[in-house]
Scaffold this motif. Structure first.
Motif, PDB file in Angstrom:
ATOM      1  N   TYR A   1     -72.914  10.143  39.024  1.00 49.92           N
ATOM      2  CA  TYR A   1     -72.026  11.169  39.577  1.00 49.92           C
ATOM      3  C   TYR A   1     -71.145  11.837  38.527  1.00 49.92           C
ATOM      4  O   TYR A   1     -70.819  13.007  38.657  1.00 49.92           O
ATOM      5  N   GLY A   2     -70.749  11.104  37.503  1.00 51.55           N
ATOM      6  CA  GLY A   2     -69.901  11.701  36.467  1.00 51.55           C
ATOM      7  C   GLY A   2     -70.568  12.897  35.823  1.00 51.55           C
ATOM      8  O   GLY A   2     -69.966  13.972  35.701  1.00 51.55           O
ATOM      9  N   THR A   3     -71.801  12.743  35.417  1.00 49.68           N
ATOM     10  CA  THR A   3     -72.543  13.845  34.792  1.00 49.68           C
ATOM     11  C   THR A   3     -72.770  14.973  35.787  1.00 49.68           C
ATOM     12  O   THR A   3     -72.598  16.152  35.458  1.00 49.68           O
ATOM     13  N   LEU A   4     -73.119  14.615  37.013  1.00 49.98           N
ATOM     14  CA  LEU A   4     -73.357  15.631  38.037  1.00 49.98           C
ATOM     15  C   LEU A   4     -72.086  16.433  38.311  1.00 49.98           C
ATOM     16  O   LEU A   4     -72.117  17.667  38.377  1.00 49.98           O
ATOM     17  N   VAL A   5     -70.948  15.754  38.417  1.00 51.35           N
ATOM     18  CA  VAL A   5     -69.676  16.435  38.698  1.00 51.35           C
ATOM     19  C   VAL A   5     -69.297  17.367  37.555  1.00 51.35           C
ATOM     20  O   VAL A   5     -68.938  18.521  37.782  1.00 51.35           O
ATOM     21  N   VAL A   6     -69.358  16.886  36.303  1.00 57.33           N
ATOM     22  CA  VAL A   6     -68.954  17.761  35.200  1.00 57.33           C
ATOM     23  C   VAL A   6     -69.902  18.940  35.055  1.00 57.33           C
ATOM     24  O   VAL A   6     -69.454  20.061  34.751  1.00 57.33           O
ATOM     25  N   ASN A   7     -71.182  18.737  35.302  1.00 53.87           N
ATOM     26  CA  ASN A   7     -72.109  19.863  35.208  1.00 53.87           C
ATOM     27  C   ASN A   7     -71.876  20.885  36.319  1.00 53.87           C
ATOM     28  O   ASN A   7     -71.969  22.088  36.096  1.00 53.87           O
ATOM     29  N   CYS A   8     -71.541  20.421  37.515  1.00 57.71           N
ATOM     30  CA  CYS A   8     -71.219  21.352  38.613  1.00 57.71           C
ATOM     31  C   CYS A   8     -69.906  22.086  38.346  1.00 57.71           C
ATOM     32  O   CYS A   8     -69.823  23.306  38.539  1.00 57.71           O
ATOM     33  N   LEU A   9     -68.882  21.362  37.908  1.00 49.88           N
ATOM     34  CA  LEU A   9     -67.601  22.011  37.582  1.00 49.88           C
ATOM     35  C   LEU A   9     -67.766  23.022  36.446  1.00 49.88           C
ATOM     36  O   LEU A   9     -67.219  24.124  36.501  1.00 49.88           O
ATOM     37  N   GLY A  10     -68.526  22.640  35.426  1.00 49.72           N
ATOM     38  CA  GLY A  10     -68.778  23.556  34.317  1.00 49.72           C
ATOM     39  C   GLY A  10     -69.546  24.786  34.755  1.00 49.72           C
ATOM     40  O   GLY A  10     -69.259  25.900  34.302  1.00 49.72           O
ATOM     41  N   SER A  11     -70.501  24.607  35.639  1.00 53.31           N
ATOM     42  CA  SER A  11     -71.268  25.747  36.167  1.00 53.31           C
ATOM     43  C   SER A  11     -70.356  26.685  36.963  1.00 53.31           C
ATOM     44  O   SER A  11     -70.442  27.910  36.821  1.00 53.31           O
ATOM     45  N   LEU A  12     -69.494  26.111  37.786  1.00 56.56           N
ATOM     46  CA  LEU A  12     -68.537  26.937  38.540  1.00 56.56           C
ATOM     47  C   LEU A  12     -67.616  27.689  37.588  1.00 56.56           C
ATOM     48  O   LEU A  12     -67.379  28.890  37.759  1.00 56.56           O
ATOM     49  N   LEU A  13     -67.110  27.001  36.582  1.00 54.01           N
ATOM     50  CA  LEU A  13     -66.200  27.642  35.625  1.00 54.01           C
ATOM     51  C   LEU A  13     -66.893  28.766  34.861  1.00 54.01           C
ATOM     52  O   LEU A  13     -66.309  29.844  34.678  1.00 54.01           O
TER      53      LEU A  13
ATOM     54  N   SER B   1     -66.271  11.442  33.340  1.00 54.96           N
ATOM     55  CA  SER B   1     -67.440  10.566  33.490  1.00 54.96           C
ATOM     56  C   SER B   1     -67.030   9.103  33.538  1.00 54.96           C
ATOM     57  O   SER B   1     -67.569   8.321  34.319  1.00 54.96           O
ATOM     58  N   LYS B   2     -66.080   8.733  32.703  1.00 56.43           N
ATOM     59  CA  LYS B   2     -65.597   7.349  32.690  1.00 56.43           C
ATOM     60  C   LYS B   2     -64.903   7.014  34.009  1.00 56.43           C
ATOM     61  O   LYS B   2     -65.082   5.936  34.560  1.00 56.43           O
ATOM     62  N   LEU B   3     -64.134   7.951  34.530  1.00 56.42           N
ATOM     63  CA  LEU B   3     -63.432   7.762  35.785  1.00 56.42           C
ATOM     64  C   LEU B   3     -64.400   7.580  36.953  1.00 56.42           C
ATOM     65  O   LEU B   3     -64.166   6.767  37.847  1.00 56.42           O
ATOM     66  N   LEU B   4     -65.507   8.310  36.939  1.00 59.05           N
ATOM     67  CA  LEU B   4     -66.465   8.279  38.051  1.00 59.05           C
ATOM     68  C   LEU B   4     -67.611   7.298  37.844  1.00 59.05           C
ATOM     69  O   LEU B   4     -68.475   7.180  38.704  1.00 59.05           O
TER      70      LEU B   4
END
Length: 123
Positions: A34-46, A22-25
């Motif tokens: 985008y940070g929250t959106l990316v981690v939530n999408c990656l977590g959902s995929l995982l 999140s800090k990076l994005l």
């Protein structure tokens, strides 16, 4: 007691990684967080990959699932931050960002879980 410790360690690990991504994005000009959106999408995929694999092969123990799914993915993804960010959109009257972010998060989150299950079919 062992499972609680595994969830604790997994949750801490997931939270640290979420914070780093999140800090990076993070960018002040982004309309959508985008940070929250990316981690939530990656977590959902995982979660889709892990649960699909577990159901298909029965190779993950309850301790491994507790660490990975409940702990790591639970700490990595963040519904509370998503809710807070949407509250800020509503307070500022930015209804377009609210609708876009909420829709994207739900559709992508569910889509990535389904993608994870689908990908496991080819393992």
């Amino acid at each position: 007691m062992k499972q609680l410790l595994l969830i604790f360690i997994g949750g801490g690990t997931g939270s640290i990684l979420r914070y780093a991504i999140s800090k990076l994005l993070r960018n002040s000009i982004n309309i959508i967080p985008y940070g929250t959106l990316v981690v939530n999408c990656l977590g959902s995929l995982l979660i889709g990959l892990l649960m699909g694999y577990s159901l298909k092969t029965q190779n993950l123990s309850s301790h491994q699932l507790a660490f990975l799914v409940i702990g790591f993915c639970g700490g990595f993804t963040t519904f509370s931050t998503f809710s807070y960010e949407n509250t800020l959109f509503l307070k500022s009257g930015d209804f377009l960002s609210f609708i876009g972010y909420t829709t994207a998060s739900l559709v992508l989150g569910i889509g990535f879980v389904a993608l994870g299950f689908w990908l496991v079919k080819f393992l």
